[in-house]
Design a protein around this motif. Sequence first.
Motif, PDB file in Angstrom:
ATOM      1  N   VAL A   1     -10.573  -4.984   3.036  1.00 20.94           N
ATOM      2  CA  VAL A   1     -11.376  -5.537   4.139  1.00 20.94           C
ATOM      3  C   VAL A   1     -12.712  -4.822   4.247  1.00 20.94           C
ATOM      4  N   THR A   2     -12.715  -3.499   4.195  1.00 23.86           N
ATOM      5  CA  THR A   2     -13.974  -2.767   4.297  1.00 23.86           C
ATOM      6  C   THR A   2     -14.874  -3.049   3.091  1.00 23.86           C
ATOM      7  N   ALA A   3     -14.283  -3.227   1.907  1.00 25.76           N
ATOM      8  CA  ALA A   3     -15.085  -3.540   0.721  1.00 25.76           C
ATOM      9  C   ALA A   3     -15.713  -4.928   0.831  1.00 25.76           C
ATOM     10  N   LEU A   4     -14.964  -5.895   1.326  1.00 23.30           N
ATOM     11  CA  LEU A   4     -15.496  -7.248   1.449  1.00 23.30           C
ATOM     12  C   LEU A   4     -16.548  -7.359   2.550  1.00 23.30           C
ATOM     13  N   VAL A   5     -16.345  -6.651   3.644  1.00 17.99           N
ATOM     14  CA  VAL A   5     -17.292  -6.685   4.760  1.00 17.99           C
ATOM     15  C   VAL A   5     -18.509  -5.826   4.457  1.00 17.99           C
TER      16      VAL A   5
ATOM     17  N   MET B   1     -22.383  -6.068  12.702  1.00 18.53           N
ATOM     18  CA  MET B   1     -22.123  -4.892  11.902  1.00 18.53           C
ATOM     19  C   MET B   1     -23.111  -4.836  10.740  1.00 18.53           C
ATOM     20  N   SER B   2     -23.661  -3.699  10.548  1.00 19.28           N
ATOM     21  CA  SER B   2     -24.572  -3.527   9.428  1.00 19.28           C
ATOM     22  C   SER B   2     -23.808  -2.995   8.211  1.00 19.28           C
ATOM     23  N   VAL B   3     -24.359  -3.241   7.053  1.00 17.81           N
ATOM     24  CA  VAL B   3     -23.751  -2.789   5.808  1.00 17.81           C
ATOM     25  C   VAL B   3     -24.061  -1.304   5.625  1.00 17.81           C
ATOM     26  N   ASN B   4     -23.047  -0.524   5.320  1.00 17.12           N
ATOM     27  CA  ASN B   4     -23.267   0.901   5.061  1.00 17.12           C
ATOM     28  C   ASN B   4     -22.593   1.367   3.767  1.00 17.12           C
ATOM     29  N   MET B   5     -22.199   0.407   2.922  1.00 12.39           N
ATOM     30  CA  MET B   5     -21.542   0.734   1.663  1.00 12.39           C
ATOM     31  C   MET B   5     -22.302   0.107   0.498  1.00 12.39           C
ATOM     32  N   GLY B   6     -22.494   0.880  -0.557  1.00 10.36           N
ATOM     33  CA  GLY B   6     -23.158   0.386  -1.756  1.00 10.36           C
ATOM     34  C   GLY B   6     -22.197  -0.357  -2.677  1.00 10.36           C
ATOM     35  N   LYS B   7     -22.747  -0.942  -3.740  1.00 10.12           N
ATOM     36  CA  LYS B   7     -21.938  -1.733  -4.682  1.00 10.12           C
ATOM     37  C   LYS B   7     -20.851  -0.896  -5.342  1.00 10.12           C
TER      38      LYS B   7
ATOM     39  N   LEU C   1     -22.839   8.239   7.491  1.00 13.67           N
ATOM     40  CA  LEU C   1     -22.964   8.188   6.040  1.00 13.67           C
ATOM     41  C   LEU C   1     -23.275   6.759   5.588  1.00 13.67           C
ATOM     42  N   LYS C   2     -24.193   6.625   4.635  1.00 10.42           N
ATOM     43  CA  LYS C   2     -24.515   5.336   4.034  1.00 10.42           C
ATOM     44  C   LYS C   2     -24.585   5.528   2.525  1.00 10.42           C
ATOM     45  N   THR C   3     -23.916   4.658   1.784  1.00  8.46           N
ATOM     46  CA  THR C   3     -23.925   4.760   0.329  1.00  8.46           C
ATOM     47  C   THR C   3     -24.748   3.657  -0.317  1.00  8.46           C
ATOM     48  N   CYS C   4     -25.403   2.839   0.481  1.00  5.67           N
ATOM     49  CA  CYS C   4     -26.249   1.790  -0.080  1.00  5.67           C
ATOM     50  C   CYS C   4     -27.696   2.249  -0.115  1.00  5.67           C
ATOM     51  N   LYS C   5     -28.417   1.756  -1.108  1.00  7.41           N
ATOM     52  CA  LYS C   5     -29.803   2.185  -1.282  1.00  7.41           C
ATOM     53  C   LYS C   5     -30.767   1.496  -0.321  1.00  7.41           C
ATOM     54  N   ASP C   6     -30.527   0.233  -0.054  1.00  6.86           N
ATOM     55  CA  ASP C   6     -31.485  -0.557   0.718  1.00  6.86           C
ATOM     56  C   ASP C   6     -30.978  -0.970   2.105  1.00  6.86           C
ATOM     57  N   CYS C   7     -30.252  -0.094   2.754  1.00  6.39           N
ATOM     58  CA  CYS C   7     -29.788  -0.435   4.107  1.00  6.39           C
ATOM     59  C   CYS C   7     -30.307   0.557   5.128  1.00  6.39           C
TER      60      CYS C   7
ATOM     61  N   LEU D   1     -15.216   0.487  -6.236  1.00 10.49           N
ATOM     62  CA  LEU D   1     -14.180   1.522  -6.316  1.00 10.49           C
ATOM     63  C   LEU D   1     -13.074   1.289  -5.291  1.00 10.49           C
ATOM     64  N   ARG D   2     -13.445   0.849  -4.104  1.00  9.39           N
ATOM     65  CA  ARG D   2     -12.430   0.555  -3.089  1.00  9.39           C
ATOM     66  C   ARG D   2     -11.508  -0.582  -3.534  1.00  9.39           C
ATOM     67  N   LEU D   3     -12.081  -1.607  -4.151  1.00  7.48           N
ATOM     68  CA  LEU D   3     -11.257  -2.721  -4.627  1.00  7.48           C
ATOM     69  C   LEU D   3     -10.328  -2.282  -5.754  1.00  7.48           C
TER      70      LEU D   3
END
Length: 69
Positions: free
Chosen positions: A48-52, A1-7, A63-69, A12-14
């Motif tokens: 779980v989604t925030a940690l992964v 699984m690739s990362v698709n969420m930014g910091k 949708l991707k919210t990370c800058k470098d993915c 915010l999810r946590l």
Amino acid sequence: MSVNMGKLDRILRLVIAAVLVYLAFGSAVAAAGLLHWLALIVAVVMVVTALVGNCPLYSLVGLKTCKDC
């Protein structure tokens, strides 16, 4: 699984998950059985989604919210 969420998204999810756990155990929502379990389930999914770092819903819509993915 690739990362698709930014910091920020992960933080915010946590925070939202913590609020949901508080509402489930520390407020009037706890008295309503179904809402209690629903809040806990949503909180667990968010943690779980925030940690992964991967949200399956984001993957479905591209949708991707990370800058470098």
